[in-house]
Design an enzyme around this catalytic site. Sequence first.
Site, PDB file in Angstrom:
ATOM      1  N   ASP A 193      -3.125   6.625  -6.538  1.00 33.46           N
ATOM      2  CA  ASP A 193      -3.468   5.744  -5.429  1.00 33.46           C
ATOM      3  C   ASP A 193      -3.603   4.286  -5.869  1.00 33.46           C
ATOM      4  OD1 ASP A 193      -4.232   4.650  -3.058  1.00 33.46           O
ATOM      5  OD2 ASP A 193      -6.121   5.738  -2.885  1.00 33.46           O
ATOM      6  N   ASP A 253       0.839  -1.202   0.000  1.00 30.68           N
ATOM      7  CA  ASP A 253       0.000   0.000   0.000  1.00 30.68           C
ATOM      8  C   ASP A 253       0.875   1.254   0.000  1.00 30.68           C
ATOM      9  OD1 ASP A 253      -2.075   1.761   0.206  1.00 30.68           O
ATOM     10  OD2 ASP A 253      -2.536   1.314   2.295  1.00 30.68           O
TER      11      ASP A 253
END
Length: 486
Positions: free
Chosen positions: A283, A82
Amino acid sequence: MRSWLLVLPLLVSSGVSTLFVRDGSSKVIRVPFSKERVTHNQVSKREPASKTAVQKLDNKDFLFYANVTVGTPPQHIRLHIDTGSSDIWVETANSEICRRDGGNGCDIGGTYDNGTSSTAEYVEGDFSIMYVDGQYASGVYAKDTLGIGGVGVKDVQFGIGLQGTSEEGVLGIGFERRQSRVLQGLEPYPGLVTQMVNQGLINSRAYSVWLNDLNAAAGEILFGGIDTGKFKAPLATIPLSRRTDLPSPIDFIITLHGLTIENGDGESRELMNTSRNTPALLDTGASFTYLPQDIAGQLIELVGAITVPEYKGPAVNCSKRSLEGSINFTFAGATIKVNLRDFIIDATDEPNEDNHILCYFGILGMNEGSVLTLGDTFLRSAYVVYDMDNEAISIGQTIFNSTSTNIMEIGSGPDAVPSASRSTTDVDSIPVTATSPSSAGPTSNPAAKSTGSPNVSNSAATTASSLSTKFLAPFFFSILSLAILL
Ligand SMILES: *[C@@H]1O[C@H](CO)[C@@H](O)[C@H](O)[C@H]1NC(C)=O
Ligand SMILES: *[C@@H]1O[C@H](CO)[C@@H](O)[C@H](O)[C@H]1NC(C)=O
Ligand SMILES: *[C@@H]1O[C@H](CO)[C@@H](O)[C@H](O)[C@H]1NC(C)=O
Ligand SMILES: *[C@@H]1O[C@H](CO)[C@@H](O)[C@H](O)[C@H]1NC(C)=O
Ligand SMILES: *[C@@H]1O[C@H](CO)[C@@H](O)[C@H](O)[C@H]1NC(C)=O
Ligand SMILES: *[C@@H]1O[C@H](CO)[C@@H](O)[C@H](O)[C@H]1NC(C)=O
Ligand SMILES: *[C@@H]1O[C@H](CO)[C@@H](O)[C@H](O)[C@H]1NC(C)=O
């Protein structure tokens, strides 16, 4: 699953000997990752909070997993990579969630036992993190050797999850100022990428991500390097935008200058130009791309997508994959072209199931007060270098399924990324204002509550915060009380 586990001990023993052996000349750590569609009981992808409506369907999200080892001798674990959060945490066999299903709850991801690691160190303080989608983990901190890409990184601090919602841990590699400890008002600790630099394994805090085609099983992260075989040179270097209330960037946000759609006959229509410069968050934690409502609306109409209640968002006939045409995303010095077919995503792994005959359209309108988000449907077409030392992104057009490899080190100092150039014309960065503490940033950070500045007038894109941030807050106390109630 079983056979998978049985072969592990062999890999473990062969892994030990190779763990610390590397080519002394190259300061690049190469980490392949696998992509998997998640089902209900796994960690869900961290969509912007404003999009929770689309979260309910199974099989919608893709997560990226890397194999790592923790401890000495190495304990094998896979973690969800992430870029939008900054804590690493792992499961342990005696956590609540791992003890479920007769103790098999964490078989797939693997667990860490500090008791059997000779390099485990005690770290004072409690660990807790909560993500925008409501997932959380809490427990204690530890430090140990983390093996990644064949390299051992010593003294890496991470959380050991004792309570939480997910059977699998997270490898958060964003800015240290995003660590959950910082949101609790404490000083940051050196993150994984910083430790790689401190230990001379890479030259600077920068890594590149090649997501590759949706249908390819794997992609790759290079810490401290780029692979010029995976993109069309050159890369364009673009400074990160920062929130007006913070001294430096904490998210990977750059300015989007324009959007143009082109059909198969070469006719094009401009949907956005520099009169509407908009902060855009890169993202990898978002499966889809979220654009201002009016623009998303036009695109949805142009491809003939419709809103189907079951899909909680725009859906198209999967046969639209044959549509020729593309959307150009323009930044300072770079244009990334995304084929329309790359926005068309199967709704399940079984496309022919009766009630899932349509596909998702991978562009949605963003909610008021959230930030424009370029998620995987965009990022797959891009090769992106996340350069935290220089607070910049270097971006270029990907080459899908490229088998050519030419790995180069990223050096240190300004302009350290090879094959990249700063645009001479336009390198502005728009300060991003934070108006919506609920969706993104640290709610514990009073700065996050500041009101919008007039700098960014586009109403659809005024907060940095929504998302990648992934932290709602250090909900430490509420998690504890929740645990007691349960
Ligand atoms: C992770 O390890 C498993 C088990 O050895 C292997 O099947 C899988 O391909 C590995 N994944 C990656 C991305 O290396
Ligand atoms: C080992 O982990 C447990 C939690 O599983 C924790 O309570 C303990 O303090 C840790 N020990 C050390 C030496 O870090
Ligand atoms: C890349 O490879 C995958 C899997 O082999 C294939 O399905 C896909 O069509 C390829 N993509 C391109 C753009 O060639
Ligand atoms: C930019 O877009 C606006 C609104 O669509 C339009 O009025 C304007 O002429 C465009 N500017 C340029 C330089 O193309
Ligand atoms: C999708 O398009 C194909 C070909 O145009 C058509 O045969 C099929 O009925 C369509 N499916 C739906 C659900 O509309
Ligand atoms: C889209 O971008 C590609 C690659 O930069 C370029 O060749 C093409 O002309 C662009 N199309 C439009 C309509 O701007
Ligand atoms: C942003 O606003 C501040 C204070 O209002 C002003 O000084 C600055 O010039 C503005 N920046 C831009 C890019 O408009």
